[in-house]
Design a protein around this motif. Structure first.
Motif, PDB file in Angstrom:
ATOM      1  N   MET A   5       0.825  -1.213   0.000  1.00 53.80           N
ATOM      2  CA  MET A   5       0.000   0.000   0.000  1.00 53.80           C
ATOM      3  C   MET A   5       0.862   1.268   0.000  1.00 53.80           C
ATOM      4  O   MET A   5       0.536   2.246  -0.656  1.00 53.80           O
ATOM      5  N   LEU A   6       1.982   1.257   0.736  1.00 61.00           N
ATOM      6  CA  LEU A   6       2.793   2.456   0.870  1.00 61.00           C
ATOM      7  C   LEU A   6       3.248   3.034  -0.465  1.00 61.00           C
ATOM      8  O   LEU A   6       3.203   4.244  -0.658  1.00 61.00           O
ATOM      9  N   ARG A  65       0.356   5.145  -1.977  1.00 63.59           N
ATOM     10  CA  ARG A  65      -0.187   6.310  -1.270  1.00 63.59           C
ATOM     11  C   ARG A  65       0.195   7.646  -1.905  1.00 63.59           C
ATOM     12  O   ARG A  65      -0.658   8.518  -2.077  1.00 63.59           O
ATOM     13  N   SER A 109      -2.031   8.678  -4.961  1.00 63.30           N
ATOM     14  CA  SER A 109      -3.489   8.620  -4.887  1.00 63.30           C
ATOM     15  C   SER A 109      -3.996   9.358  -3.658  1.00 63.30           C
ATOM     16  O   SER A 109      -3.227   9.708  -2.758  1.00 63.30           O
ATOM     17  N   ALA A 161      -6.998   8.521  -1.023  1.00 65.80           N
ATOM     18  CA  ALA A 161      -7.975   7.497  -0.653  1.00 65.80           C
ATOM     19  C   ALA A 161      -8.951   8.027   0.392  1.00 65.80           C
ATOM     20  O   ALA A 161      -8.549   8.695   1.352  1.00 65.80           O
ATOM     21  N   TYR A 174     -12.074   6.789   2.919  1.00 59.61           N
ATOM     22  CA  TYR A 174     -12.697   5.624   3.549  1.00 59.61           C
ATOM     23  C   TYR A 174     -13.897   6.055   4.393  1.00 59.61           C
ATOM     24  O   TYR A 174     -13.882   7.102   5.027  1.00 59.61           O
ATOM     25  N   PRO A 213      -4.744  -4.059  -1.634  1.00 61.23           N
ATOM     26  CA  PRO A 213      -4.014  -3.166  -0.725  1.00 61.23           C
ATOM     27  C   PRO A 213      -4.821  -1.962  -0.272  1.00 61.23           C
ATOM     28  O   PRO A 213      -4.671  -1.505   0.867  1.00 61.23           O
ATOM     29  N   PHE A 214      -5.702  -1.456  -1.136  1.00 58.00           N
ATOM     30  CA  PHE A 214      -6.536  -0.327  -0.726  1.00 58.00           C
ATOM     31  C   PHE A 214      -7.645  -0.780   0.227  1.00 58.00           C
ATOM     32  O   PHE A 214      -7.994  -0.062   1.169  1.00 58.00           O
ATOM     33  N   THR A 251      -7.570  -3.194   2.391  1.00 58.25           N
ATOM     34  CA  THR A 251      -7.070  -3.574   3.711  1.00 58.25           C
ATOM     35  C   THR A 251      -6.357  -2.449   4.449  1.00 58.25           C
ATOM     36  O   THR A 251      -6.112  -2.562   5.653  1.00 58.25           O
ATOM     37  N   ALA A 252      -6.019  -1.366   3.756  1.00 61.20           N
ATOM     38  CA  ALA A 252      -5.188  -0.304   4.349  1.00 61.20           C
ATOM     39  C   ALA A 252      -5.801   0.292   5.608  1.00 61.20           C
ATOM     40  O   ALA A 252      -5.096   0.547   6.593  1.00 61.20           O
ATOM     41  N   GLU A 253      -7.109   0.531   5.607  1.00 64.20           N
ATOM     42  CA  GLU A 253      -7.758   1.160   6.750  1.00 64.20           C
ATOM     43  C   GLU A 253      -8.736   0.215   7.454  1.00 64.20           C
ATOM     44  O   GLU A 253      -9.397   0.623   8.409  1.00 64.20           O
ATOM     45  N   THR A 269      -9.693   2.433  -8.128  1.00 63.61           N
ATOM     46  CA  THR A 269      -8.355   1.828  -8.161  1.00 63.61           C
ATOM     47  C   THR A 269      -7.873   1.525  -9.570  1.00 63.61           C
ATOM     48  O   THR A 269      -6.666   1.457  -9.808  1.00 63.61           O
TER      49      THR A 269
END
Length: 221
Positions: free
Chosen positions: A1-2, A5, A8, A10, A12, A37-38, A40-42, A140
């Motif tokens: 994910m890093l 970032r 983009s 994002a 949530y 990855p997007f 699960t990121a938050e 995405t």
């Protein structure tokens, strides 16, 4: 994910709907290879994703996915092993994530665009008897085009209220509840974020400029 970032923005919402403990089945639409990855990121808990078997056979990447609690499903057959793994992880109190459209989908081929959701997810829900957490992701697919990283495209992820298990409902009724939840989330996201037409899902080929939306529409009909 890093690495994604910086390229983009994002947004949530609805993460407070996720139960803090206990099993749950996370069901999301699937618009690009960048979704996991997007998604699960938050997300406040670890998601044990079910993924196509060939992905886990890729050197290094496959091992990394295993470390991330991903388990394979062979979509070329009725994969009972994947079903047993999903049930075992749910019984252990985990969140299991699936992309029930059986692949990446956009436009008329997607549930959000009017297509029918395969019945298999409803069957799993009925067997597992756990809450279903509906999730919708938009934007995405813009990450396929490197030129978009400069303008930092918007990515949207929204969770819905858990759908409670109902053993008295038919598989068709359960499927329709998931579809209704997805479409309600989608409409609310378009309204709340003023999502523009060019932010709606497109194929990688469209993002690369290899095929126009009109050509894609003609090929689907």
């Amino acid at each position: 994910m890093l690495p994604l970032r910086p390229g983009s923005r994002a947004y949530y919402s609805g993460m407070d709907f996720v139960p803090s403990t206990g099993p749950g089945l996370v069901v999301s639409n699937h618009i690009s290879h960048f979704d996991p990855p997007f998604l699960t990121a938050e997300f406040p808990r670890v998601i044990h994703f079910m993924a196509d078997k060939p992905l886990l056979q890729i050197p290094i990447l496959g091992k990394m996915m295993e470390w991330g609690h991903v388990f394979p499903i062979d979509r070329t057959k009725n994969d009972r092993s994947a079903l047993k793994t999903a049930m075992a992880r749910l019984e252990a109190g985990n969140m299991v994530g699936i992309f029930p459209e059986k692949g990446i989908r956009q436009g008329a081929t997607s549930v959000l665009g009017g297509a029918e959701l395969p019945i298999g997810t409803a069957s799993l829900w009925r067997m597992a008897d756990v809450p279903v957490i509906p999730m919708v992701i938009i934007g995405t697919d813009q990450m396929y085009a490197l030129k978009n990283y400069l303008r930092r495209p918007r990515i949207f992820v929204r969770m819905g209220k858990p759908l409670l298990p109902d053993r008295d409902a038919s598989r068709e009724e359960l499927r329709d509840r998931i579809v209704a939840a997805w479409r309600e989330l989608f409409e609310s996201m378009k309204r709340d974020y003023h999502i523009q037409p060019d932010e709606l899902p497109q194929t990688a080929q469209q993002r690369w400029g290899q095929i126009t939306p009109i050509e894609q529409s003609s090929s689907e009909n």
